[in-house]
Enzyme design. Structure first.
Site, PDB file in Angstrom:
ATOM      1  N   CYS A 162      -3.216  11.049   1.799  1.00 28.00           N
ATOM      2  CA  CYS A 162      -2.488   9.861   1.497  1.00 28.00           C
ATOM      3  C   CYS A 162      -1.255   9.791   0.812  1.00 28.00           C
ATOM      4  O   CYS A 162      -0.163   9.435   1.264  1.00 28.00           O
ATOM      5  CB  CYS A 162      -3.452   8.946   0.417  1.00 28.00           C
ATOM      6  SG  CYS A 162      -5.073   9.147   0.870  1.00 28.00           S
ATOM      7  N   LYS A 188       0.849  -1.190  -0.044  1.00 29.75           N
ATOM      8  CA  LYS A 188       0.054   0.089   0.128  1.00 29.75           C
ATOM      9  C   LYS A 188       0.873   1.229  -0.208  1.00 29.75           C
ATOM     10  O   LYS A 188       0.709   2.281  -0.699  1.00 29.75           O
ATOM     11  CB  LYS A 188      -0.976  -0.088   1.385  1.00 29.75           C
ATOM     12  CG  LYS A 188      -1.731   1.377   1.620  1.00 29.75           C
ATOM     13  CD  LYS A 188      -2.790   1.533   0.641  1.00 29.75           C
ATOM     14  CE  LYS A 188      -2.960   3.172   0.675  1.00 29.75           C
ATOM     15  NZ  LYS A 188      -3.979   3.329   0.047  1.00 29.75           N
TER      16      LYS A 188
HETATM   17  N1  SAJ Z   1      -1.723  15.160  -8.497  1.00 29.33           N
HETATM   18  C1  SAJ Z   1      -0.958  15.859  -9.577  1.00 29.33           C
HETATM   19  N2  SAJ Z   1      -0.532  15.459 -10.458  1.00 29.33           N
HETATM   20  C2  SAJ Z   1      -1.088  14.428 -11.027  1.00 29.33           C
HETATM   21  C3  SAJ Z   1      -1.929  13.362 -10.353  1.00 29.33           C
HETATM   22  C4  SAJ Z   1      -2.068  14.111  -8.997  1.00 29.33           C
HETATM   23  O1  SAJ Z   1      -0.333  17.129  -8.971  1.00 29.33           O
HETATM   24  O2  SAJ Z   1      -0.966  13.967 -12.346  1.00 29.33           O
HETATM   25  C5  SAJ Z   1      -2.018  15.816  -7.226  1.00 29.33           C
HETATM   26  C6  SAJ Z   1      -3.490  16.048  -7.008  1.00 29.33           C
HETATM   27  O3  SAJ Z   1      -3.755  17.257  -7.160  1.00 29.33           O
HETATM   28  C7  SAJ Z   1      -3.581  15.774  -5.470  1.00 29.33           C
HETATM   29  C8  SAJ Z   1      -2.442  14.657  -5.175  1.00 29.33           C
HETATM   30  O4  SAJ Z   1      -1.657  14.649  -6.230  1.00 29.33           O
HETATM   31  O5  SAJ Z   1      -3.013  16.933  -4.668  1.00 29.33           O
HETATM   32  C9  SAJ Z   1      -2.914  13.319  -4.843  1.00 29.33           C
HETATM   33  O6  SAJ Z   1      -4.053  13.031  -5.803  1.00 29.33           O
HETATM   34  P1  SAJ Z   1      -4.388  11.684  -6.417  1.00 29.33           P
HETATM   35  O7  SAJ Z   1      -5.699  11.692  -7.311  1.00 29.33           O
HETATM   36  O8  SAJ Z   1      -3.060  11.071  -7.275  1.00 29.33           O
HETATM   37  O9  SAJ Z   1      -4.489  10.670  -5.329  1.00 29.33           O
HETATM   38  P2  SAJ Z   1      -5.223  10.585  -3.875  1.00 29.33           P
HETATM   39  O10 SAJ Z   1      -4.345  11.031  -2.665  1.00 29.33           O
HETATM   40  O11 SAJ Z   1      -6.796  11.451  -4.141  1.00 29.33           O
HETATM   41  O12 SAJ Z   1      -5.608   9.155  -3.868  1.00 29.33           O
HETATM   42  C10 SAJ Z   1      -4.458   8.239  -3.738  1.00 29.33           C
HETATM   43  C11 SAJ Z   1      -4.737   7.009  -4.565  1.00 29.33           C
HETATM   44  N3  SAJ Z   1      -3.269   6.196  -4.900  1.00 29.33           N
HETATM   45  C12 SAJ Z   1      -2.629   5.918  -6.152  1.00 29.33           C
HETATM   46  O13 SAJ Z   1      -3.509   6.336  -7.040  1.00 29.33           O
HETATM   47  C13 SAJ Z   1      -1.577   5.163  -5.961  1.00 29.33           C
HETATM   48  C14 SAJ Z   1      -5.806   6.045  -4.261  1.00 29.33           C
HETATM   49  O14 SAJ Z   1      -5.870   4.853  -5.050  1.00 29.33           O
HETATM   50  C15 SAJ Z   1      -5.527   5.522  -2.721  1.00 29.33           C
HETATM   51  O15 SAJ Z   1      -6.460   4.617  -2.262  1.00 29.33           O
HETATM   52  C16 SAJ Z   1      -5.577   6.691  -1.826  1.00 29.33           C
HETATM   53  O16 SAJ Z   1      -4.250   7.699  -2.338  1.00 29.33           O
HETATM   54  C17 SAJ Z   1      -5.484   6.470  -0.364  1.00 29.33           C
HETATM   55  O17 SAJ Z   1      -6.376   6.584   0.365  1.00 29.33           O
HETATM   56  O18 SAJ Z   1      -4.163   5.963  -0.090  1.00 29.33           O
END
Ligand code: SAJ
Length: 418
Positions: free
Chosen positions: A269, A215
């Site tokens: 996360c 995870k």
């Molecule tokens: N972000 C970027 N650029 C990107 C993707 C995301 O700047 O290309 C930023 C987002 O704006 C945000 C942060 O990263 O601030 C995280 O966003 P996210 O959509 O990547 O992820 P979370 O935190 O909403 O959810 C993640 C997910 N993990 C993965 O994709 C590996 C989700 O599947 C997990 O269940 C979740 O963390 C968790 O609860 O751990």
């Protein structure tokens, strides 16, 4: 024949993970008792209401409550299975704080009679599930637990990390593959019987420590990849190149998929979990630590850029669009947008800052303390502004007419309007 759970289940923690899990099980006929220390949350859930924004969750919760399958309380009841879905924050030194998991085990211990399954869903450093088993054993010396028992234990203990994406929780909870790590193989099998109730993806069995680490690896992997994109945005700015165009071109290569730069990485996360790996193996986690530093540095950079743009005006007004940690959610936890607005307000105490966040009705405390920061609808904020800073790529902002931006200095940190 694979066993499918058919008993009474208590979920401790009715947040972004606990409540959707409760609803997923209850709507499929399991008797679920949701437990939370927050009385307002318990009251809302007992009335079939959801205290945060998540597509399709309201219908599932109100349906489950109306069916009589989901109830909510502040007291942990007796049950055949317990799921712990409480937060695992970190302290100032980035070390994990397990106090909520410990408190949950203290609530579960007195309710054990033998034969129960206890599942830790909270994201945790390797070894935490075994700690749960040890803590329960200390509190209940009359029962046997899997970390020490040779034969069949009285209580089964496993880790089943959630991996759903906020904004798509109700879909991904069902369709994603699910990793279930038991302290023993039988513990994993007992836990898997619960997820079989609603998971359509594969249920992959393993040991607890590997599941815990997997995870963390998933979120660290994404953090490192976002850091790469964020570093590219800094390099491109320095070289006066358009990072969005550079990434668009590079992603035409069949084996390249650069993620999207932004104002920083937020949420509870990805901005948190990589530190659990760094904490567990500090010397070996150089890349993961550096990725955290790159992503954590991005909000400071954005704030500095906005302050520099302000110097072009005598008494500028700045519109900051978005406070949530990412698009189309109302979750403000660890949001870089809030840090950016706060940093601008601190650097320019007299600056007129208008904040627009369509999914929030009040300014978070960190910003409410600044008298020059006010919350207003996006159209009003843009109309009043000399400088428009796009911090969150909400659909609401995407749908605004570009003509509103005419004549203004626009700083689009998400590439929404390019
Ligand atoms: N972000 C970027 N650029 C990107 C993707 C995301 O700047 O290309 C930023 C987002 O704006 C945000 C942060 O990263 O601030 C995280 O966003 P996210 O959509 O990547 O992820 P979370 O935190 O909403 O959810 C993640 C997910 N993990 C993965 O994709 C590996 C989700 O599947 C997990 O269940 C979740 O963390 C968790 O609860 O751990």
């Amino acid at each position: 024949m694979n066993e499918v759970f058919n008993g009474r289940l208590a979920i401790l923690g009715l947040g972004y993970i606990g409540l959707p899990t409760a609803a997923a099980l209850a709507t499929r006929g399991v008797e679920v008792v949701g437990v939370d220390v927050n009385e307002a949350t318990v009251k809302a859930v007992a009335n079939g209401e959801v205290p945060f924004v998540e597509p399709d969750l309201s219908a599932a919760v109100s349906g489950a409550v109306a069916m009589g399958r989901l109830t909510a309380t502040t007291e942990t009841p007796e049950a055949d299975a317990f799921i712990i879905a409480v937060p695992t924050p970190f302290q100032d030194d980035h070390q994990v704080d397990l106090c909520y998991i410990r408190a949950a085990t203290e609530q579960i211990a007195p309710q054990l009679r033998g034969g129960e399954t206890v599942i830790l869903e909270s994201t945790s450093p390797p070894g935490t599930t075994e700690s749960v088993s040890r803590w329960l054993a200390e509190m209940r010396p009359d029962l046997t637990f899997p970390h020490s028992s040779e034969g069949v234990p009285d209580v089964y203990v496993a880790h089943c990390p959630e991996r759903v994406l906020p904004g798509r929780i109700m879909i991904e909870m069902v369709t994603n593959d699910r990793v279930v790590g038991g302290i023993t193989p039988r513990c994993a099998e007992k836990a898997a019987s619960i997820y079989r109730v609603f998971v359509q993806g594969d249920i992959v069995l393993s040991d607890a420590a590997s599941a815990e680490m997997a995870k963390l690896v998933e979120n660290a992997y994404r953090d490192v990849n976002i850091a790469f994109a964020n570093e590219l945005s800094l390099i491109s700015e320095h070289l006066e190149l358009d990072v969005w165009e550079v990434i668009r071109l590079a992603n035409h290569h069949p084996r390249v998929n650069v993620l999207t730069p932004g104002p920083g990485v937020g949420g509870h996360c990805i901005a948190v979990d990589p530190w659990f790996i760094v904490g567990a193996a500090p010397e070996e986690s150089r890349l993961i630590r550096t990725a955290r530093d790159v992503n954590d540095g991005k909000p400071h950079h954005v704030a500095e850029q906005v302050v520099a743009k302000c110097e072009r005006f005598v008494e500028p007004t700045v519109a900051c669009l978005g406070l949530a940690y990412k698009a189309n959610v109302d979750d403000l936890r660890e949001s870089p947008a809030i840090d950016i607005v706060a940093a601008i307000a601190e650097a320019q105490p007299g600056l007129d800052i208008r904040v627009a966040e369509p999914l929030t009705h009040v300014l978070p405390q960190q910003l409410a303390a600044h008298p020059n920061v006010r919350l207003e609808p996006a159209c009003d904020a843009i109309a009043a502004a000399d400088i428009v800073v796009l911090l969150v790529d909400h659909d609401h902002f995407k749908s605004l007419s570009r003509s509103r931006l005419a004549g203004k200095v626009v700083y689009d940190t998400r590439g929404l309007w390019r």
